[in-house]
Enzyme design. Structure first.
Site, PDB file in Angstrom:
ATOM      1  N   HIS A 172       0.730  -1.254   0.064  1.00  0.00           N
ATOM      2  CA  HIS A 172      -0.026   0.013  -0.037  1.00  0.00           C
ATOM      3  C   HIS A 172       0.898   1.427   0.045  1.00  0.00           C
ATOM      4  O   HIS A 172       0.706   2.329  -0.341  1.00  0.00           O
ATOM      5  CB  HIS A 172      -1.027   0.090   1.190  1.00  0.00           C
ATOM      6  CG  HIS A 172      -0.617   0.289   2.493  1.00  0.00           C
ATOM      7  ND1 HIS A 172      -0.356  -0.568   3.572  1.00  0.00           N
ATOM      8  CD2 HIS A 172      -0.584   1.508   3.133  1.00  0.00           C
ATOM      9  CE1 HIS A 172       0.055  -0.350   4.654  1.00  0.00           C
ATOM     10  NE2 HIS A 172      -0.100   1.288   4.506  1.00  0.00           N
ATOM     11  N   ASP A 220       1.264  -7.615   2.442  1.00  0.00           N
ATOM     12  CA  ASP A 220       1.259  -6.145   2.053  1.00  0.00           C
ATOM     13  C   ASP A 220       2.776  -5.867   1.890  1.00  0.00           C
ATOM     14  O   ASP A 220       3.216  -5.041   2.774  1.00  0.00           O
ATOM     15  CB  ASP A 220       0.555  -5.321   3.167  1.00  0.00           C
ATOM     16  CG  ASP A 220       0.217  -4.090   2.758  1.00  0.00           C
ATOM     17  OD1 ASP A 220       1.035  -3.691   1.865  1.00  0.00           O
ATOM     18  OD2 ASP A 220      -0.327  -3.373   3.354  1.00  0.00           O
ATOM     19  N   SER A 252       4.075   2.176   8.592  1.00  0.00           N
ATOM     20  CA  SER A 252       3.609   1.243   7.493  1.00  0.00           C
ATOM     21  C   SER A 252       5.220   1.115   6.740  1.00  0.00           C
ATOM     22  O   SER A 252       5.458   1.798   6.194  1.00  0.00           O
ATOM     23  CB  SER A 252       2.680   1.843   6.358  1.00  0.00           C
ATOM     24  OG  SER A 252       1.340   1.386   6.830  1.00  0.00           O
TER      25      SER A 252
HETATM   26  N1  ARG Z   1      -4.948   0.387   7.710  1.00  0.00           N
HETATM   27  C1  ARG Z   1      -3.700   0.616   7.011  1.00  0.00           C
HETATM   28  C2  ARG Z   1      -2.949   1.816   7.117  1.00  0.00           C
HETATM   29  O1  ARG Z   1      -3.455   2.716   7.739  1.00  0.00           O
HETATM   30  C3  ARG Z   1      -3.590  -0.134   5.609  1.00  0.00           C
HETATM   31  C4  ARG Z   1      -4.294   0.811   4.547  1.00  0.00           C
HETATM   32  C5  ARG Z   1      -4.438   0.271   3.307  1.00  0.00           C
HETATM   33  N2  ARG Z   1      -5.088  -0.816   2.895  1.00  0.00           N
HETATM   34  C6  ARG Z   1      -6.341  -0.775   2.697  1.00  0.00           C
HETATM   35  N3  ARG Z   1      -7.090  -1.686   2.514  1.00  0.00           N
HETATM   36  N4  ARG Z   1      -7.078   0.528   2.403  1.00  0.00           N
HETATM   37  O2  ARG Z   1      -2.984   2.774   6.836  1.00  0.00           O
HETATM   38  N1  GLU Z   2      -1.213   1.322   7.677  1.00  0.00           N
HETATM   39  C1  GLU Z   2      -0.705   2.375   8.287  1.00  0.00           C
HETATM   40  C2  GLU Z   2      -0.031   2.937   7.604  1.00  0.00           C
HETATM   41  O1  GLU Z   2      -0.089   3.452   6.367  1.00  0.00           O
HETATM   42  C3  GLU Z   2       0.026   1.831   9.569  1.00  0.00           C
HETATM   43  C4  GLU Z   2      -1.298   1.228  10.443  1.00  0.00           C
HETATM   44  C5  GLU Z   2      -1.111   2.071  11.624  1.00  0.00           C
HETATM   45  O2  GLU Z   2      -1.878   3.366  11.679  1.00  0.00           O
HETATM   46  O3  GLU Z   2      -0.606   1.749  12.509  1.00  0.00           O
HETATM   47  O4  GLU Z   2       1.145   3.932   8.006  1.00  0.00           O
END
Ligand code: ARG
Ligand code: GLU
Length: 659
Positions: free
Chosen positions: A83, A205, A595
């Site tokens: 991502h 990921d 991330s």
């Molecule tokens: N929750 C993770 C982070 O904040 C991954 C986000 C990307 N994945 C998704 N399915 N939208 O940011």
């Molecule tokens: N998915 C998050 C990012 O893009 C990390 C997840 C979190 O917030 O801990 O940095």
């Protein structure tokens, strides 16, 4: 100092003794090293951060200004999340070469794809400059001098503890970063928004890039003559596995936390701001999803938009639940009341808590108006481009754009405090009779292109109102619920807390500077009697696999591998069956920006790539609770398995150091 029972109780709620809480500054890590070693870490503070010799920091980068990446070869190979590489992968994708869907594997160096506007930064050094600033040196001078040290150097000054300390960060920035590999989205984004922020998780990921440099290994703009960068340090990869309770450490760039905010601010977030923003997005997502289900072209067109709206939407819900469940508002209130009692006879701190409360009372409404405006009116397109209007599906009635206009304009009218409603907006509503009639006019005009006086005047109104709110709160960056006066009060408050609460381990809020977090591989009690184990496997992917459901439709190659059990060197025995490990949970304190961060074992070897947290743990941006706060990583063994068995890219494994 005499502690009352109440304080003790509060402390137990807020700051349990052996908490894995904290995001520590690498240059000051020697203050934590005893605790780290007691938890199993086997290296030294100098191994983590040194300015005299290569250290782990030289293998970590700020990736694309908002993620983290880690070096895994002597030739500049870098791992981050799928991502995080998504933009780059998407930009190289066409209908004929759809790398998002099918994945991408460069077969030679020549096939690695350059990316405009993608850079990485290594931390050269950090140093406290509080005294230098106090002695009269200006930030501009300090930054200019640091940047003049070498070409490619970038410097910035960041505040810690609301300005009680100032640090200079010097980075070396590389601008030639090429895409090397990405798994198909059915692996890299497996589970999609359905599984996002959720455990058990099965997302692969990761994506792979390579840093290029000039022939003398210095930063250089893209050129075909550039060569792979030779890093000072890269991580050894461990495939030995781990057990629950084993030490883990995360080295990366967490973006934004607010651990010291008053209960008033937590209450605002959990009771007012998050619920309103969630409700607004409920509507937006419902409209978009309905359109997506009606038409495959719309599904693709709105995929990225849906994902980004859903990401924060889901995070906020978990945050509210966590805060409610843990009673964070009440615990913080008791804590600050106790502090206020201690401060009664200390002129420097006496008025701080009351001052903070008064300031919150003053700025909460305008700040809320700002948040609502950004979530509604400011999130509408000011004008559709001809390309957008020409997209084959736009003339169709099922396009969700009109509905989105009506919903967002309506929500603005319903939710924005009247005192801060934009005059142009109120004029529009008055002129067309109802909010809906105004929304319809606005949509028609924006949609049809050409002259859009109505929408232009609204855009101006939005800009003016946001500026007004910024002026009112006296601050340029309204990132968190804050104001200039509030910041000054917090500078004193946090200083006072450090004097008063001598047992608490203080660390500065995340601000996209390099940090170390450490903890252990850990499951947790998800609900009464329901324990979540910290490891998932390929068997779980197969259990979710469903060709009918987009988010769970895995590549046939993965099904075949599962059927043949031909896992090669990546197969391991877990709970009596042979499988491939996929994701794991740990108790490291992380946030957005982490991330792509390397997850390291006690020997500083790479065991995973961080990419998420569990739902309710997102409250750790405000208060870390060791009983529920967990980060989620993709197991490095799954990454290697996918590179080898799905990508057939053995040559990439050759340049890594795998133990
Ligand atoms: N929750 C993770 C982070 O904040 C991954 C986000 C990307 N994945 C998704 N399915 N939208 O940011
Ligand atoms: N998915 C998050 C990012 O893009 C990390 C997840 C979190 O917030 O801990 O940095």
């Amino acid at each position: 100092m005499k502690r009352t029972l109440l304080t003790l109780f509060t402390l137990l709620c807020l700051l349990p003794a052996a908490a894995d809480e904290g995001m520590w500054l690498p240059s000051l890590i020697s203050s934590r090293i005893d605790d780290m070693r007691a938890k199993g870490f086997r290296l030294s503070a100098e191994d983590i951060y040194s300015i005299n010799q290569a250290s782990m920091k030289d293998a970590v980068v700020l990736f694309d200004g908002g993620c983290t990446g880690e070096l895994v070869s002597a030739e500049g190979l870098l791992l981050t999340n799928h991502h995080c590489g998504y933009d780059a992968i998407q930009r190289h994708s066409t209908v004929e070469h759809d790398y998002l869907t099918h994945g991408f594997w460069a077969r030679t160096r020549a096939e690695e794809l350059p990316n405009k506007d993608l850079n990485v930064r290594f931390l050269v050094r950090m140093e406290e400059i509080t005294k230098r600033l106090a002695a009269g040196e200006t930030p501009e001078e300090i930054i200019a001098r640091a940047e003049a040290e070498a070409p490619g150097y970038r410097a910035s000054i960041e505040q810690m503890y609301y300005g009680n300390q100032q640090f200079l960060f010097v980075y070396e920035q590389f601008d030639d970063v090429r895409l090397v590999a990405a798994p198909p989205s059915s692996i890299g984004k497996f589970g999609g928004d359905t599984d996002n922020w959720i455990w058990p998780r099965h997302t692969g990921d990761f994506s792979i890039f390579r840093i290029y440099a000039s022939r003398d290994n210095k930063p250089a703009a893209y050129s075909p003559d550039n060569v792979p960068y030779r890093p000072k340090r890269h991580f050894t990869i461990s495939t030995k596995g781990f057990r629950e309770g084993d030490f883990t450490m995360i080295y990366g760039f967490p973006g934004n936390t607010q651990e010291y905010i008053l209960s008033d601010a937590v209450a605002y977030i959990a009771e007012r701001s998050d619920p309103a923003k969630i409700a607004i997005r409920d509507g937006r997502l419902e409209i978009i999803s309905r359109a997506q289900e009606s038409d495959p072209a719309l599904r693709i067109h709105y995929a990225a938009k849906h994902a980004s709206i859903a990401n924060a939407w889901k995070k906020w819900q978990g945050e509210v639940l966590g805060i409610q469940r843990r009673g964070t508002v009440a615990a913080k209130r008791a804590y600050e009341e106790e502090f206020a009692r201690w401060a009664q006879d200390k002129p420097e701190y006496r008025d701080v808590v009351a001052g903070l409360k008064a300031e919150y009372a003053r700025i909460t409404d305008p700040y809320f108006a700002r948040e609502i405006t950004l979530e509604t009116l400011a999130a509408l397109p000011g004008k559709y481009t001809p390309e957008e209007r020409q997209k084959e599906f736009f003339p169709r009635r099922e396009t969700p754009e009109r509905e989105l206009f009506h919903w967002q304009v309506g929500e603005y009218a319903r939710r924005c405090p009247v005192l801060f409603q934009i005059p142009e907006f109120l004029d529009g509503v008055a002129k067309y009779g109802t909010v809906d009639a105004y929304a319809e006019r606005l949509f028609e005009e924006t949609w049809n292109g050409g002259e859009t006086p109505l929408s232009d005047s609204l855009q101006n109104g939005i800009k003016r109102m946001l500026n007004h709110i910024t002026w009112l709160t006296g601050t340029k960056s309204l990132r968190n619920l804050t104001s200039k006066h509030l910041n000054e009060l917090y500078t004193r408050y946090v200083k006072g807390l450090q004097e008063w609460d001598t047992e608490r381990a203080f660390y500065p809020d995340a601000n996209l500077t390099l940090r170390v977090a450490y903890g252990t591989i850990a499951g947790y009690e998800y609900a009464d009697g329901e324990y979540h184990k910290p490891q998932t496997t390929l068997d779980g992917i197969i259990a979710k696999d469903n060709p009918e459901i987009y988010d769970y439709d895995i590549p046939q190659a993965l099904r075949d591998l599962y059927a043949s059990k031909d896992y090669g060197r990546w197969g391991v025995e877990i709970d009596g069956r042979r499988t491939v490990p996929v994701c794991f949970l740990a108790s490291n304190h992380t946030t957005g920006g982490n991330s792509g961060s390397p997850v390291l074992n006690a020997n500083g070897e790479l065991i995973g790539i961080n990419f998420d947290r569990t739902w309710r743990s997102t409250m750790s941006d405000i208060a870390f609770d060791p009983s529920i706060c967990r980060n989620i990583a993709v197991d490095i063994r799954y990454v290697l398995f996918v590179i080898d068995r799905i990508g057939d890219a053995d040559y990439l494994l050759q340049e890594m150091k795998i133990k």
